[in-house]
Design an enzyme around this catalytic site. Sequence first.
Site, PDB file in Angstrom:
ATOM      1  CB  CYS A 182       3.834  12.228  55.203  1.00 32.47           C
ATOM      2  SG  CYS A 182       4.408  11.900  56.106  1.00 32.47           S
TER       3      CYS A 182
HETATM    4  N1  CO8 Z   1      25.072  12.942  58.243  1.00 28.94           N
HETATM    5  C1  CO8 Z   1      26.129  13.034  56.946  1.00 28.94           C
HETATM    6  N2  CO8 Z   1      26.231  12.059  56.103  1.00 28.94           N
HETATM    7  C2  CO8 Z   1      25.245  11.536  55.867  1.00 28.94           C
HETATM    8  C3  CO8 Z   1      23.894  11.082  56.251  1.00 28.94           C
HETATM    9  C4  CO8 Z   1      24.095  11.924  58.281  1.00 28.94           C
HETATM   10  N3  CO8 Z   1      23.245  12.226  58.510  1.00 28.94           N
HETATM   11  N4  CO8 Z   1      22.930  10.842  56.376  1.00 28.94           N
HETATM   12  C5  CO8 Z   1      23.540  10.161  54.904  1.00 28.94           C
HETATM   13  N5  CO8 Z   1      24.308  10.462  54.951  1.00 28.94           N
HETATM   14  C6  CO8 Z   1      25.877  10.166  53.817  1.00 28.94           C
HETATM   15  C7  CO8 Z   1      25.376   9.015  52.685  1.00 28.94           C
HETATM   16  O1  CO8 Z   1      25.688   7.952  53.220  1.00 28.94           O
HETATM   17  C8  CO8 Z   1      25.485   9.301  51.375  1.00 28.94           C
HETATM   18  O2  CO8 Z   1      26.987   9.067  51.570  1.00 28.94           O
HETATM   19  P1  CO8 Z   1      27.125   8.916  49.782  1.00 28.94           P
HETATM   20  O3  CO8 Z   1      26.913  10.150  49.139  1.00 28.94           O
HETATM   21  O4  CO8 Z   1      28.584   8.834  50.312  1.00 28.94           O
HETATM   22  O5  CO8 Z   1      26.731   7.348  49.447  1.00 28.94           O
HETATM   23  C9  CO8 Z   1      25.226  10.514  51.462  1.00 28.94           C
HETATM   24  O6  CO8 Z   1      25.288  11.573  53.348  1.00 28.94           O
HETATM   25  C10 CO8 Z   1      24.353  11.229  50.513  1.00 28.94           C
HETATM   26  O7  CO8 Z   1      23.146  10.172  51.275  1.00 28.94           O
HETATM   27  P2  CO8 Z   1      21.271  10.154  50.257  1.00 28.94           P
HETATM   28  O8  CO8 Z   1      21.652  10.438  49.330  1.00 28.94           O
HETATM   29  O9  CO8 Z   1      20.640   9.816  51.200  1.00 28.94           O
HETATM   30  O10 CO8 Z   1      21.458  11.723  51.089  1.00 28.94           O
HETATM   31  P3  CO8 Z   1      20.206  12.751  50.341  1.00 28.94           P
HETATM   32  O11 CO8 Z   1      20.490  13.643  49.656  1.00 28.94           O
HETATM   33  O12 CO8 Z   1      18.632  11.735  49.343  1.00 28.94           O
HETATM   34  O13 CO8 Z   1      19.324  13.251  51.595  1.00 28.94           O
HETATM   35  C11 CO8 Z   1      17.274  12.901  53.082  1.00 28.94           C
HETATM   36  C12 CO8 Z   1      18.317  12.326  52.621  1.00 28.94           C
HETATM   37  C13 CO8 Z   1      16.814  14.041  53.363  1.00 28.94           C
HETATM   38  C14 CO8 Z   1      16.062  11.470  53.199  1.00 28.94           C
HETATM   39  C15 CO8 Z   1      16.311  12.979  51.016  1.00 28.94           C
HETATM   40  O14 CO8 Z   1      16.327  11.900  50.326  1.00 28.94           O
HETATM   41  C16 CO8 Z   1      14.380  13.104  51.635  1.00 28.94           C
HETATM   42  O15 CO8 Z   1      14.583  14.306  52.088  1.00 28.94           O
HETATM   43  N6  CO8 Z   1      14.062  12.574  50.727  1.00 28.94           N
HETATM   44  C17 CO8 Z   1      12.739  12.172  50.835  1.00 28.94           C
HETATM   45  C18 CO8 Z   1      12.423  12.190  52.062  1.00 28.94           C
HETATM   46  C19 CO8 Z   1      10.466  12.108  52.723  1.00 28.94           C
HETATM   47  O16 CO8 Z   1      10.075  12.782  51.968  1.00 28.94           O
HETATM   48  N7  CO8 Z   1      10.108  11.170  53.482  1.00 28.94           N
HETATM   49  C20 CO8 Z   1       9.268  11.435  53.715  1.00 28.94           C
HETATM   50  C21 CO8 Z   1       8.880  10.094  54.496  1.00 28.94           C
HETATM   51  S1  CO8 Z   1       7.301  10.880  56.225  1.00 28.94           S
HETATM   52  C22 CO8 Z   1       5.956  10.081  55.800  1.00 28.94           C
HETATM   53  O17 CO8 Z   1       5.570   9.491  55.144  1.00 28.94           O
HETATM   54  C23 CO8 Z   1       5.740   9.646  56.692  1.00 28.94           C
HETATM   55  C24 CO8 Z   1       6.244   8.303  57.463  1.00 28.94           C
HETATM   56  C25 CO8 Z   1       5.456   8.251  58.877  1.00 28.94           C
HETATM   57  C26 CO8 Z   1       5.649   9.124  59.592  1.00 28.94           C
HETATM   58  C27 CO8 Z   1       7.050   8.175  60.632  1.00 28.94           C
HETATM   59  C28 CO8 Z   1       7.386   8.726  62.097  1.00 28.94           C
HETATM   60  C29 CO8 Z   1       8.119   8.259  62.006  1.00 28.94           C
END
Ligand code: CO8
Length: 373
Positions: A156
Amino acid sequence: MKQVVISGTGLYTPENAISNDELVASFNTFVEEYNSEHAAEIQAGNIDALSPSSSAFIEKASGIKSRYVIDKEGILDPKRMKPFIAERSNEENSLQCDMAITAAKQAMEEAGKTAADIDAVIVACSNMQRAYPAVAVEVQTALGIQGFAYDMNVACSSATFGIQAAANAVENGAARCVLMVNPEICSGHLNFRDRDSHFIFGDACTAVIVESKDTANSSEQYEILGCKLQTVFSNNIRNNAGFLNRCDESGLNKPDKLFIQNGRKVFKEVCPMVATQIGDHLSELELQADQLKRMWLHQANLSMNQLIAKRVLGRAATEEEAPVILDRYANTSSAGSVIAYHMYKQDLKSGDLGVICSFGAGYSIGSVIIRKL
Ligand code: CO8
């Protein structure tokens, strides 16, 4: 020291968009089919049933409402769940080259540059569609640019690291003017069967022209006051696809050959690092946070950006101060902060300060502090 400026930017946006509802409908059909196909094993407790996704979760957790993609049909087909991207012959431009050309032409036009004015091309992005020859050399030749070209990958943060490489080349005289492009086909390395991440990414390509102030003649120029780069190794964002995969066939179909992350940990660990880096970078340049008119932040997650901006400014930022494009584009990896800059820079006044800042896999963080001339 030579004054170096950004004198033009360009953006290629694919024609197809997928809304959260469309993506979730396809994912949930896949889940229903999987659960019914594996009903006996699930019942016996041998495997877990898959859970459905939801648009409400996606928008609340990430701020994403929609994303642009190279191909919509293949992604939304619950039997396929990956884009249809046909292989091209060696005589045709590669897809990344075509994306780069569209964005580059726009940036060159904004900067008032022709191919003859440019001495170097850098293609900086999260994944190259082939090992070699470098896509950058293909782009260079397709545009008729002399000099040299190379590819680089810092996930990224590829674009901010690419801006620094371009600025260095201009500063040390290796090039008068550099074209830096970010063709991101994130849908090609996203696991659309993974509920935790299927909604995160989109496709796009950005282009930036970096040159000496002495040669710049565009109506809008932004002086690069400084670039600050930081990397700290982390396994929390990984993609293990690579040229050695064929040497151990047992791993070929494992999910780690696509994007995987521990999103919660990334959120918790990266936000403070980014806010500290921007603060330190401003201090090194003897600037204060309250002088910043705009923060063009990496577009991965809305809450992440709000938190970082708040830590930097000491108060909540307005949308004008930290513009958001991830609602429409989702995370386009290195292109994200440049899309925000490309779309939300014209209203700044001469003397206004801003920061383009990326963060992501590595971990990698890049900040570029600029002043409108
Ligand atoms: N629908 C419904 N519920 C869901 C879903 C879904 N799709 N997904 C997860 N849940 C549930 C989970 O099971 C969990 O349930 P429970 O509480 O019962 O365990 C609950 O929702 C909460 O899940 P999370 O803890 O995972 O949710 P978050 O609030 O943490 O949100 C995010 C998830 C959006 C992923 C968030 O953590 C986030 O954005 N984090 C930062 C991500 C980030 O910035 N990453 C950078 C990566 S990008 C990068 O570096 C580039 C890489 C190269 C590119 C690759 C291209 C493909």
